[in-house]
Write a protein that holds these residues in place. Structure first.
Motif, short mmCIF file in Angstrom:
data_model
loop_
_atom_site.label_atom_id
_atom_site.label_comp_id
_atom_site.label_asym_id
_atom_site.label_seq_id
_atom_site.Cartn_x
_atom_site.Cartn_y
_atom_site.Cartn_z
N VAL A 34 0.95 -1.24 -0.02
CA VAL A 34 -0.17 -0.25 0.12
C VAL A 34 1.03 1.13 -0.03
O VAL A 34 2.03 1.17 0.42
CB VAL A 34 -0.67 0.02 1.32
CG1 VAL A 34 -2.14 -1.09 1.07
CG2 VAL A 34 -0.31 -0.03 2.48
N ASN A 35 0.34 2.43 -0.58
CA ASN A 35 1.15 3.65 -0.47
C ASN A 35 0.91 4.09 0.90
O ASN A 35 0.13 4.03 1.76
CB ASN A 35 0.60 4.41 -1.64
CG ASN A 35 -0.76 4.75 -1.76
OD1 ASN A 35 -1.60 4.75 -0.62
ND2 ASN A 35 -1.32 5.12 -2.90
N THR A 36 1.25 5.20 1.21
CA THR A 36 1.38 6.06 2.36
C THR A 36 -0.04 6.43 2.77
O THR A 36 -0.65 6.29 3.86
CB THR A 36 2.22 7.14 2.43
OG1 THR A 36 1.99 8.16 1.43
CG2 THR A 36 3.56 6.90 2.46
N ASN A 37 -0.98 6.85 1.66
CA ASN A 37 -2.34 7.37 1.87
C ASN A 37 -3.19 6.18 2.42
O ASN A 37 -3.86 6.45 3.19
CB ASN A 37 -2.94 7.93 0.46
CG ASN A 37 -2.28 9.36 0.31
OD1 ASN A 37 -1.89 10.02 1.16
ND2 ASN A 37 -2.22 9.77 -0.96
N GLU A 38 -2.85 4.98 1.54
CA GLU A 38 -3.75 4.01 2.10
C GLU A 38 -3.37 3.21 3.45
O GLU A 38 -4.34 2.94 4.18
CB GLU A 38 -3.65 2.84 0.85
CG GLU A 38 -4.40 1.45 1.20
CD GLU A 38 -6.00 1.89 1.09
OE1 GLU A 38 -6.65 0.67 1.61
OE2 GLU A 38 -6.43 2.86 0.54
N ARG A 41 -5.18 5.62 5.71
CA ARG A 41 -6.75 5.11 5.70
C ARG A 41 -6.63 4.14 6.70
O ARG A 41 -7.73 3.76 7.36
CB ARG A 41 -6.94 5.12 4.46
CG ARG A 41 -8.67 4.70 4.34
CD ARG A 41 -9.14 4.59 3.00
NE ARG A 41 -8.62 2.99 2.74
CZ ARG A 41 -9.15 2.07 3.02
NH1 ARG A 41 -10.14 2.00 4.06
NH2 ARG A 41 -8.78 0.52 2.59
N LEU A 42 -5.81 2.93 6.54
CA LEU A 42 -6.17 1.60 7.02
C LEU A 42 -6.16 1.98 8.91
O LEU A 42 -7.00 1.07 9.45
CB LEU A 42 -5.34 0.54 6.63
CG LEU A 42 -5.46 -0.01 5.24
CD1 LEU A 42 -4.29 -0.73 4.93
CD2 LEU A 42 -6.76 -1.07 5.20
N GLU A 46 -9.87 1.89 9.78
CA GLU A 46 -10.35 0.55 9.94
C GLU A 46 -9.53 -0.13 11.06
O GLU A 46 -9.50 -1.37 11.15
CB GLU A 46 -9.90 -0.44 8.61
CG GLU A 46 -10.66 0.23 7.48
CD GLU A 46 -10.41 -0.89 6.26
OE1 GLU A 46 -10.22 -1.88 6.32
OE2 GLU A 46 -10.41 -0.05 5.00
N GLN A 115 -0.40 -5.96 5.01
CA GLN A 115 -0.06 -5.10 4.03
C GLN A 115 1.40 -4.58 4.28
O GLN A 115 1.62 -4.42 5.49
CB GLN A 115 -0.98 -3.89 3.70
CG GLN A 115 -2.45 -4.07 3.71
CD GLN A 115 -2.85 -4.91 2.33
OE1 GLN A 115 -1.82 -4.56 1.26
NE2 GLN A 115 -3.72 -5.77 2.33
#
Length: 134
Positions: A34-38, A41-42, A46, A115
């Motif tokens: 995953v990139n930093t944004n994802e 978000r996780l 989440e 991830q």
């Protein structure tokens, strides 16, 4: 047919590039990254955990804010991993190489949502995300 013979190098280039793409797809190249944004978000939406698999000295020198340090060498026996194996885990190290190995270990242990932060701490710093020092 004459075109193929006259332009054999183009055909060869197409076959090689297609083969490389197929190999990456079959090996799962980049899967689970995953990139930093994802990653943010996780963690934020989440209830994912950010786990730094670097050695304690590297972790103390600077780590992603909120990351839990579980060095790669102690990962399998660690009591600091969540018992809920469906919880998202985002693994980070300096470059992403150790985190990728750690992801394999955790997946074998039954963690379903593992991830790796693509680019590791370098990507985290480049995204100007918060860093803590111990």
């Amino acid at each position: 047919m004459k075109f193929l013979i006259d332009n054999w190098y183009l055909v060869l280039a197409a076959l090689v590039s297609g083969g490389l793409l197929l190999r990456g797809a079959l090996q799962g190249g980049g899967a689970g990254q995953v990139n930093t944004n994802e990653a943010v978000r996780l963690v934020n939406r989440e209830k994912g955990l950010l786990i730094d698999v670097c050695e304690p000295a590297e972790y103390a020198a600077g780590h992603a804010s909120g990351a839990r340090n579980i060095p790669l060498g102690t990962l399998e026996a660690s009591k600091d991993l969540p018992s809920n194996k469906t919880l998202p885990l985002v693994l980070v190290c300096q470059s992403g190489a150790r985190a990728s190995r750690a992801a394999g270990i955790l997946r074998k242990a039954g963690h379903a949502n593992v991830q790796v932060l693509a680019g590791g701490m370098k990507a985290w710093r480049e995204a100007n995300l918060p860093i803590e020092k111990a």
